[in-house]
Design a protein around this motif. Sequence first.
Motif, PDB file in Angstrom:
ATOM      1  N   ASN A  13      46.393  -6.175 -55.810  1.00 29.13           N
ATOM      2  CA  ASN A  13      46.382  -4.788 -55.384  1.00 29.13           C
ATOM      3  C   ASN A  13      47.044  -4.607 -54.028  1.00 29.13           C
ATOM      4  O   ASN A  13      47.618  -3.577 -53.733  1.00 29.13           O
ATOM      5  N   ASN A  39      57.668   2.104 -65.332  1.00 29.08           N
ATOM      6  CA  ASN A  39      56.344   1.503 -65.393  1.00 29.08           C
ATOM      7  C   ASN A  39      56.126   0.646 -66.631  1.00 29.08           C
ATOM      8  O   ASN A  39      55.119  -0.061 -66.727  1.00 29.08           O
ATOM      9  N   GLY A  41      58.231  -1.669 -67.290  1.00 21.64           N
ATOM     10  CA  GLY A  41      58.911  -2.908 -66.946  1.00 21.64           C
ATOM     11  C   GLY A  41      60.353  -2.955 -67.406  1.00 21.64           C
ATOM     12  O   GLY A  41      61.010  -3.995 -67.292  1.00 21.64           O
ATOM     13  N   ASN A 284      57.713  -0.147 -59.087  1.00 22.45           N
ATOM     14  CA  ASN A 284      56.947   0.657 -60.041  1.00 22.45           C
ATOM     15  C   ASN A 284      55.462   0.634 -59.702  1.00 22.45           C
ATOM     16  O   ASN A 284      55.034   0.011 -58.733  1.00 22.45           O
ATOM     17  N   ASP A 285      54.666   1.301 -60.535  1.00 23.23           N
ATOM     18  CA  ASP A 285      53.239   1.431 -60.217  1.00 23.23           C
ATOM     19  C   ASP A 285      52.464   0.140 -60.448  1.00 23.23           C
ATOM     20  O   ASP A 285      51.292   0.046 -60.040  1.00 23.23           O
ATOM     21  N   ASN A 286      53.068  -0.837 -61.085  1.00 25.46           N
ATOM     22  CA  ASN A 286      52.460  -2.159 -61.227  1.00 25.46           C
ATOM     23  C   ASN A 286      52.766  -3.052 -60.034  1.00 25.46           C
ATOM     24  O   ASN A 286      52.322  -4.200 -59.987  1.00 25.46           O
ATOM     25  N   TRP A 288      55.804  -4.066 -59.334  1.00 29.49           N
ATOM     26  CA  TRP A 288      57.036  -4.830 -59.580  1.00 29.49           C
ATOM     27  C   TRP A 288      58.156  -4.264 -58.715  1.00 29.49           C
ATOM     28  O   TRP A 288      58.264  -3.045 -58.538  1.00 29.49           O
ATOM     29  N   LYS A 305      57.135  -9.921 -59.024  1.00 33.86           N
ATOM     30  CA  LYS A 305      55.865  -9.498 -59.616  1.00 33.86           C
ATOM     31  C   LYS A 305      54.717  -9.962 -58.728  1.00 33.86           C
ATOM     32  O   LYS A 305      54.727 -11.114 -58.264  1.00 33.86           O
ATOM     33  N   ARG A 308      48.626 -12.640 -59.160  1.00 39.04           N
ATOM     34  CA  ARG A 308      47.262 -12.182 -59.358  1.00 39.04           C
ATOM     35  C   ARG A 308      46.257 -13.237 -58.924  1.00 39.04           C
ATOM     36  O   ARG A 308      46.533 -14.431 -58.919  1.00 39.04           O
TER      37      ARG A 308
END
Length: 317
Positions: A13, A39, A41, A284-286, A288, A305, A308
């Motif tokens: 996050n 979003n 990808g 993007n909202d992820n 990336w 990316k 996580r």
Amino acid sequence: MLTIFLAVIATANLGQSYSIGKLEPMVGYRSFTPLHLNNRGTIVGVNSGSSPDRISLWRDGLHEPLPDLAGDQIVKGLNNKDAVALNVWSSAGGEALLYADGRYLPPLLSTSRASPNIVDLNDSGQVLVIANNTCSVWDGHRYHPIDATDLTYPIAINNSGLVCGVTRLFDPAKQLGFTWQNGEEIKPMGEGQGIGSGLSVLRLNDVGQILVEYNEKSYLWQKGQYQLVASAPHQAWAMNNRGQIIGHTNSADPFIIIEGQITPLARLLTNGENWVLQSVAAINDNGWIIGTGSWNGQRHGFLLKPVRLNVLLTESP
């Protein structure tokens, strides 16, 4: 007794660490320059190194080449439904086109007298266009004029139909930011808070935040208020709907701004050996991020990316 192992110490996050992947070009080309990212990808970009250059959609390592067209082609946008907006110019004139579902749709605009120009598009199918000094929004059925003078230049449209850009409509001697939505009158973004005439509007997100540049400083505008986010040599370039901002310095060195903190992206790579990051294009909202850099001395596009946090719970005897 439970023992917790942190496989990767990073927080997705907050975007504190990134893995980098090389964006390989289509077969027969030397490099792929990513331009826009959605979003899902999906990436739209240009394959170079063979004549002529070729535009393609990149998905999970596979390319979908757009059918070749005669003339110069400039990609203007990619929405979250994988539709691409582009302008094409040739000796015969210009066309403003949308590519969706594997084909080009009938031209939005076609003229031999004036250069039509798609500026942006959103997920609802609204397209921001300029032709014959008139900027309008095409909704799939008709054009909704924003301003019929050459004093206004739109920059972006979001999924609420909000349009932003720059204009001299309020005062020919001043270039100010503006917003427009659903047939309402153009509204000035306003001055003050260190902002004056001559600002540049860069990006707009779905939250209604607008990224602007003025006097070598980057600001985030929302509901009439400007917030300083970066100063020279840092220049903000793009943002997502989560408030994450990316940009570069005068000597490249791409960075990300999260919660007001500027961090060079190169410091956040978990596998950045042999890479020199040079520019960023979109986030993007992820989280990336796409851009271009040098890998082993050769120019390549890249995809970052967020790494996580993997937590493994095991039972200890």
